[in-house]
Design a protein around this motif. Structure first.
Motif, mmCIF file in Angstrom:
data_model
loop_
_atom_site.group_PDB
_atom_site.id
_atom_site.type_symbol
_atom_site.label_atom_id
_atom_site.label_comp_id
_atom_site.label_asym_id
_atom_site.label_seq_id
_atom_site.Cartn_x
_atom_site.Cartn_y
_atom_site.Cartn_z
ATOM 1 N N ASN A 38 -11.892 -5.571 -16.083
ATOM 2 C CA ASN A 38 -12.554 -4.378 -15.531
ATOM 3 C C ASN A 38 -11.363 -3.828 -14.492
ATOM 4 O OD1 ASN A 38 -12.228 -6.532 -13.524
ATOM 5 N ND2 ASN A 38 -14.542 -6.384 -12.850
ATOM 6 N N GLY A 39 -10.241 -4.013 -14.468
ATOM 7 C CA GLY A 39 -9.203 -3.718 -13.736
ATOM 8 C C GLY A 39 -7.905 -4.025 -13.944
ATOM 9 N N PHE A 40 -6.842 -3.754 -13.019
ATOM 10 C CA PHE A 40 -5.536 -4.181 -13.548
ATOM 11 C C PHE A 40 -5.049 -4.955 -12.117
ATOM 12 C CE2 PHE A 40 -6.603 -0.267 -15.393
ATOM 13 C CZ PHE A 40 -5.801 -0.372 -16.631
ATOM 14 N N VAL A 41 -4.668 -6.198 -12.582
ATOM 15 C CA VAL A 41 -4.088 -7.331 -11.342
ATOM 16 C C VAL A 41 -2.676 -7.367 -11.496
ATOM 17 C CG1 VAL A 41 -4.624 -9.747 -10.901
ATOM 18 C CG2 VAL A 41 -6.379 -8.343 -11.893
ATOM 19 N N PHE A 42 -2.387 -7.612 -10.526
ATOM 20 C CA PHE A 42 -0.699 -8.038 -10.100
ATOM 21 C C PHE A 42 -1.011 -9.353 -9.259
ATOM 22 C CE2 PHE A 42 -1.480 -5.282 -6.624
ATOM 23 C CZ PHE A 42 -0.642 -5.779 -5.613
ATOM 24 N N TYR A 43 0.328 -10.047 -9.231
ATOM 25 C CA TYR A 43 0.366 -11.399 -8.678
ATOM 26 C C TYR A 43 1.457 -11.365 -7.942
ATOM 27 C CZ TYR A 43 -2.817 -12.528 -12.663
ATOM 28 O OH TYR A 43 -3.824 -12.639 -13.334
ATOM 29 N N GLY A 44 1.528 -11.382 -6.778
ATOM 30 C CA GLY A 44 2.580 -11.577 -5.820
ATOM 31 C C GLY A 44 2.459 -10.389 -4.908
ATOM 32 N N LYS A 45 3.769 -10.620 -3.859
ATOM 33 C CA LYS A 45 3.875 -9.691 -2.564
ATOM 34 C C LYS A 45 5.103 -8.891 -2.862
ATOM 35 C CE LYS A 45 1.460 -13.174 0.050
ATOM 36 N NZ LYS A 45 1.690 -13.983 1.226
ATOM 37 N N GLU A 46 5.405 -8.535 -3.986
ATOM 38 C CA GLU A 46 6.696 -7.733 -4.153
ATOM 39 C C GLU A 46 6.604 -6.252 -4.515
ATOM 40 O OE1 GLU A 46 9.798 -8.990 -3.203
ATOM 41 O OE2 GLU A 46 8.734 -10.671 -2.751
ATOM 42 N N GLU A 47 7.243 -5.245 -4.235
ATOM 43 C CA GLU A 47 6.770 -4.065 -4.494
ATOM 44 C C GLU A 47 6.808 -3.573 -5.930
ATOM 45 O OE1 GLU A 47 9.504 -1.525 -2.285
ATOM 46 O OE2 GLU A 47 8.425 -1.453 -0.419
ATOM 47 N N HIS A 48 7.683 -4.594 -6.716
ATOM 48 C CA HIS A 48 7.972 -4.237 -8.263
ATOM 49 C C HIS A 48 6.672 -4.726 -8.840
ATOM 50 C CE1 HIS A 48 8.791 -8.312 -9.547
ATOM 51 N NE2 HIS A 48 9.264 -8.675 -8.296
ATOM 52 N N MET B 245 0.863 -1.039 0.070
ATOM 53 C CA MET B 245 -0.001 0.026 -0.107
ATOM 54 C C MET B 245 0.848 1.265 -0.043
ATOM 55 S SD MET B 245 -3.006 1.639 0.024
ATOM 56 C CE MET B 245 -4.396 0.387 0.465
ATOM 57 N N LEU B 246 1.931 1.224 1.054
ATOM 58 C CA LEU B 246 2.788 2.397 0.845
ATOM 59 C C LEU B 246 3.499 2.680 -0.289
ATOM 60 C CD1 LEU B 246 4.128 1.777 4.538
ATOM 61 C CD2 LEU B 246 2.309 3.548 3.729
ATOM 62 N N HIS B 247 3.954 1.563 -0.975
ATOM 63 C CA HIS B 247 4.561 1.384 -2.175
ATOM 64 C C HIS B 247 3.718 2.040 -3.238
ATOM 65 C CE1 HIS B 247 8.195 1.067 -4.789
ATOM 66 N NE2 HIS B 247 7.523 0.517 -5.530
ATOM 67 N N GLY B 248 2.631 1.868 -3.346
ATOM 68 C CA GLY B 248 1.565 2.047 -4.368
ATOM 69 C C GLY B 248 1.372 3.699 -4.283
ATOM 70 N N MET B 249 1.132 3.878 -2.810
ATOM 71 C CA MET B 249 0.895 5.656 -2.963
ATOM 72 C C MET B 249 2.168 6.304 -3.200
ATOM 73 S SD MET B 249 -0.511 5.026 1.032
ATOM 74 C CE MET B 249 -0.245 6.924 1.527
ATOM 75 N N LYS B 250 3.395 5.962 -2.917
ATOM 76 C CA LYS B 250 4.531 6.741 -3.561
ATOM 77 C C LYS B 250 4.508 6.492 -5.139
ATOM 78 C CE LYS B 250 7.326 5.540 0.825
ATOM 79 N NZ LYS B 250 8.251 4.820 1.202
#
Length: 177
Positions: free
Chosen positions: A116-126, A4-9
């Motif tokens: 309908n959206g944007f999906v990512f797979y995993g738990k890494e900031e990148h 969340m913090l990384h996405g905000m940045k």
């Protein structure tokens, strides 16, 4: 929390504005967000409102273009369903109910009407970073597509219990034949 913090940045670095509404059940997380709220209060592009306020939440959904839901675990996921109804496009981690309801706009194995959206797979900031960049690029570079195709498509999707009941009824009838 780190995603969340990384996405905000990422969003702020791209010139987006953001709002965070809610409170944390864990005191150390709440304190971290309080410090961020104080830091972000100096500029005009971010606002952290650290309380529960359902009415305000609905106004935020209605006014937002994108919502980030980077959950590691999400058994149901009402956040993205409410967002979709308002036409706020979700950026989500593919887990639980998020994976069931949000289909990536570039996933050609899914009918276009379901994307309908944007999906990512995993738990890494990148991973969250790439998804945020794709969403922000699509909003900026394909704004006409976003407004005339993606948002209406998201808002038309039916995730109601009536739809689920009809699906179960169809399955039941097919078994009974």
């Amino acid at each position: 929390l780190p995603l969340m913090l990384h996405g905000m940045k990422v969003a702020l670095s791209r010139g987006a504005q953001l709002v965070v509404l809610g409170s944390a059940s864990e005191p150390d997380v709440q304190q971290h967000f309080e410090a961020l709220a104080a830091e972000y209060s100096q500029g005009g592009d971010a606002r952290l409102i650290l309380r529960y306020d359902e009415g305000l939440a609905h106004r935020i959904y209605a006014g937002a273009d994108i919502i980030l839901v980077p959950s590691f675990f999400e058994p149901c996921g009402l956040t993205q369903l409410i967002a979709l109804r308002y036409g706020t496009i979700p950026v989500v981690n593919a887990t639980g109910g998020l994976a069931d309801t949000v289909k990536d706009v570039s996933n050609t194995s899914v009918p276009e009407v379901e994307r309908n959206g944007f999906v990512f797979y995993g738990k890494e900031e990148h991973q969250v970073e790439q998804a945020m960049h794709r969403a922000l690029d699509a909003y900026r570079d394909g704004h006409q597509w976003w407004k005339t195709e993606l948002v209406p498509r998201a808002m038309r999707q039916d995730w109601s219990w009536s739809r689920s009941a009809h699906t179960y009824l169809d399955i039941y009838r097919s078994i009974m034949q």
